[in-house]
Design an enzyme around this catalytic site. Structure first.
Site, PDB file in Angstrom:
ATOM      1  N   HIS A 159       0.838  -1.196   0.000  1.00  0.00           N
ATOM      2  CA  HIS A 159       0.000   0.000   0.000  1.00  0.00           C
ATOM      3  C   HIS A 159       0.873   1.246   0.000  1.00  0.00           C
ATOM      4  CE1 HIS A 159      -3.214  -2.811   1.223  1.00  0.00           C
ATOM      5  NE2 HIS A 159      -4.025  -1.910   0.707  1.00  0.00           N
ATOM      6  N   LYS A 163      -0.390   4.815   4.692  1.00  0.00           N
ATOM      7  CA  LYS A 163      -1.269   3.869   5.389  1.00  0.00           C
ATOM      8  C   LYS A 163      -0.726   3.612   6.792  1.00  0.00           C
ATOM      9  CE  LYS A 163      -3.702  -0.535   4.810  1.00  0.00           C
ATOM     10  NZ  LYS A 163      -5.006   0.107   5.093  1.00  0.00           N
TER      11      LYS A 163
END
Length: 270
Positions: A159, A163
């Site tokens: 990601h 995040k």
């Protein structure tokens, strides 16, 4: 736009997902945006959502009062933070609004409170709302059920660098699917921390690896590895809009359901 269409409130309106959700609802001919929520003191509060996002007015004023916003809504789209989602679950249940939760990082105590709210209203909760990923969940469960513990299972996720939780909620969903297929409790076989001299891999464990970098939207691999062969099932998300479209689909689907807690497999009929 017709007042007969379900009214939607978007929480965390200034965030990347909040903006995406608002845009998807505003562009939809199946729902109408009736509220946008931000935390008290946020500079967007009191502004028209459209101008706050840098565009034309849309006739929706950003508010910091969830009770007032939810009172005129049929559904709430919520990709915020665990503590906020728990609060919103109770308020959405009071309003009898469908609560679509895409928040990740939820702990058991959060889930217990969300389950309590689901006794009074429809809650659709999923760590990932894309169609492709939910198909991957089903495949993971089936493959895990077909292979014994001689096949090591590893879940690799990637990601963007902003995040805050790891492994991702989606990776944990994939781990749960693999554990369910294998007939074990994920909490007892999860391997989430390898550093230094860890020793040999324990037979039957389900391992997790988290990668963070750049603007990666979301990538998930489920690896089944045995002697001499591997099976790799992969899902790549390249556009955050897939999650917003899934959330809106869940909100519309939830209008016809009885109170309870559902997931995207229910929404998609999987």
């Amino acid at each position: 736009m017709s007042d007969h269409l379900p009214g939607i409130v978007v929480t965390g309106a200034s965030g990347r997902m909040g903006r995406m959700l608002s845009g998807i609802v505003l562009a939809s001919d199946k729902a109408r945006l009736v509220g946008a929520l931000e935390r008290p003191g946020h500079p967007w509060v009191g502004q028209d959502l459209g101008t706050a996002m840098g565009g034309a007015e849309v006739g929706v004023t950003v508010t910091d009062d969830p009770l007032e916003a939810f009172a005129r809504a049929q559904a709430v789209l919520d990709f915020t933070a665990p503590a906020a989602s728990v609060e919103f679950a109770a308020l959405a249940a009071q309003a009898r609004a469908v609560h679509v939760i895409g928040t990740t990082g939820l702990e058991p105590e959060h889930l217990a409170k969300i389950a309590a709210a689901a006794r009074h209203a429809v809650i659709v909760r999923a760590g990932n709302m894309s169609l492709g990923l939910n198909l991957l969940l089903g495949l993971t469960k089936k493959v895990a059920a077909a292979l014994d513990a001689d096949w090591d299972i590893e879940i690799v996720e990637a990601h963007h660098n902003r995040k805050v939780d790891a492994p991702s909620g989606t990776a944990l969903m994939l781990g749960e699917a693999a554990a369910e297929g294998r007939g074990v409790d994920l909490a007892e076989v999860s391997d989430r921390g390898r550093d230094g001299i860890t020793g040999a891999r324990k037979r039957g464990d389900i391992g997790f690896v988290a990668i963070r970098g750049g603007d990666i939207v979301g990538e998930h691999d489920v690896i089944f590895a045995s002697e001499g062969e591997r099976i790799v099932i992969r899902h790549l998300a390249t556009d955050r809009a897939i999650f917003a479209r899934g959330a809106l689909k869940a909100a519309l689907w939830g209008q016809a359901q009885k109170p309870g807690e559902y997931d995207m497999a229910d929404v998609l009929g999987l």
